[in-house]
Enzyme design. Structure first.
Site, PDB file in Angstrom:
ATOM      1  N   TYR A 153       0.831  -1.203   0.000  1.00 42.36           N
ATOM      2  CA  TYR A 153       0.000   0.000   0.000  1.00 42.36           C
ATOM      3  C   TYR A 153       0.871   1.262   0.000  1.00 42.36           C
ATOM      4  CZ  TYR A 153      -3.751   3.227   1.346  1.00 42.36           C
ATOM      5  OH  TYR A 153      -4.647   4.268   1.381  1.00 42.36           O
ATOM      6  N   ALA A 201       3.952   1.562  -0.976  1.00 43.83           N
ATOM      7  CA  ALA A 201       4.657   1.675  -2.261  1.00 43.83           C
ATOM      8  C   ALA A 201       3.734   2.242  -3.332  1.00 43.83           C
ATOM      9  CB  ALA A 201       5.182   0.306  -2.679  1.00 43.83           C
ATOM     10  N   LYS A 244       1.094   4.189  -2.913  1.00 44.08           N
ATOM     11  CA  LYS A 244       0.757   5.583  -2.636  1.00 44.08           C
ATOM     12  C   LYS A 244       1.967   6.505  -2.803  1.00 44.08           C
ATOM     13  CE  LYS A 244      -3.597   5.044  -1.855  1.00 44.08           C
ATOM     14  NZ  LYS A 244      -4.601   5.645  -2.770  1.00 44.08           N
TER      15      LYS A 244
END
Length: 306
Positions: A214, A216, A218
């Site tokens: 997640y 990575a 974002k």
């Protein structure tokens, strides 16, 4: 002689009466003109006021009137609030969803069928995103605002995280944003105008244990935002990212009290955020009021990251 004098007096009186009459007529004409001009001004004011869409508070023209907006993942949480807020400000909103049809239709119902429509599309599918964007432009003539909000989580420690879980999160959260931007950019370039707002996360800024996939995805959104902003700026197109912190949604409702307290201890403002905090910022970035803002990552996290 006396008769001549009397006639002269009579002519003089008649002349004075005529002059007075002319003056009276002139004043009356001026008064009528002034009155007509005043009435016309008042009528124009009424017409102008009535022709301008009013916001919920009746304070004048709404800042997104006439715009068409696409919000991905708009069936719940932050996306739902963004869709409703953009519609409140005058935009026609395409409420995108993948698996939550009923929720998306609820959003459309709350907004009003004349001002929103629900469209199913899996944003991780490149071709499907192309069909969705092209369909919007064909149906409504233009697309002005793109909000990439769709996102999923598959949390787990890195040593136990499966490749499938990593790929699934990146495919939806990061590649999904690339897909919609890729297809919408052609329309934006032709229009020489467009607003792109990508929803990142404080996890993408700070990192978060148990969310390598997640975080990575974002963090990738931030890099994508800055690159797109540089590429499209010369055509009047802006691209910004919003990085929410701990926001009250259905995802946070399932957290234990202990977990919530642990998060709260990291927030200087000592409270959680609301979906409206994000939606109001997105609406601003989507408007002409933010026309000189691009390539920025704005954190809405109560000071969690500063």
């Amino acid at each position: 002689m006396r008769n001549r004098i009397n006639r002269m007096k009579t002519y003089r009186m008649q002349g004075q009466a005529s002059s007075a009459k002319l003056i009276f007529i002139g004043l009356r004409l001026v008064s009528v003109k002034v009155l007509n001009r005043y009435r016309k001004t008042q009528e124009l004011r009424v017409i102008k006021k009535d022709s301008v869409p009013q916001d919920a508070a009746g304070k004048g023209k709404r800042m997104l009137t006439g715009k068409v907006a696409l919000v991905t993942g708009a069936g719940r949480g932050i996306g739902r609030e963004i869709a409703k807020t953009l519609a409140r400000d005058g935009a026609f909103v395409v409420v995108n969803y993948n698996g939550s049809k009923e929720r998306a239709e609820e959003v459309v119902s709350e907004i009003g069928a004349k001002h929103a429509v629900a469209v199913r599309c899996d944003v991780s599918d490149f071709a499907a995103c192309g069909e969705m964007v092209n369909g919007i432009v064909k149906e409504y003539g233009h697309l002005d605002i793109l909000v990439n909000n769709a996102g999923i989580t598959r949390d787990g420690l890195i040593m136990k995280m499966s490749e499938e879980d990593f790929d699934a999160v990146v495919a939806t959260n990061l590649k999904g944003a690339f897909h919609t931007i890729r297809h919408a950019s052609r329309t934006f370039l032709k229009q020489r105008a467009g607003r792109i707002i990508n929803i990142s996360s404080v996890s993408g800024v700070m990192g978060n244990a148990g969310q390598a996939n997640y975080s990575a995805s974002k963090a990738g959104i931030i890099g994508l935002t800055k690159s797109v902003a540089r590429e499209l700026a010369s055509r009047g197109i802006t691209c910004n990212a919003v990085a929410p912190g701990f926001i009250e949604t259905e995802m946070t409702d399932v957290m234990t009290d202990a977990a919530k307290e642990a998060v709260m201890s990291q927030i200087p403002l000592q409270r959680t955020g609301k979906t409206t905090d994000i939606a109001e910022l997105v609406a601003f970035l989507a408007s002409d009021r933010a026309s000189y803002i691009t390539g920025q990552v704005i954190s809405v996290d109560g000071g969690m990251h500063m």
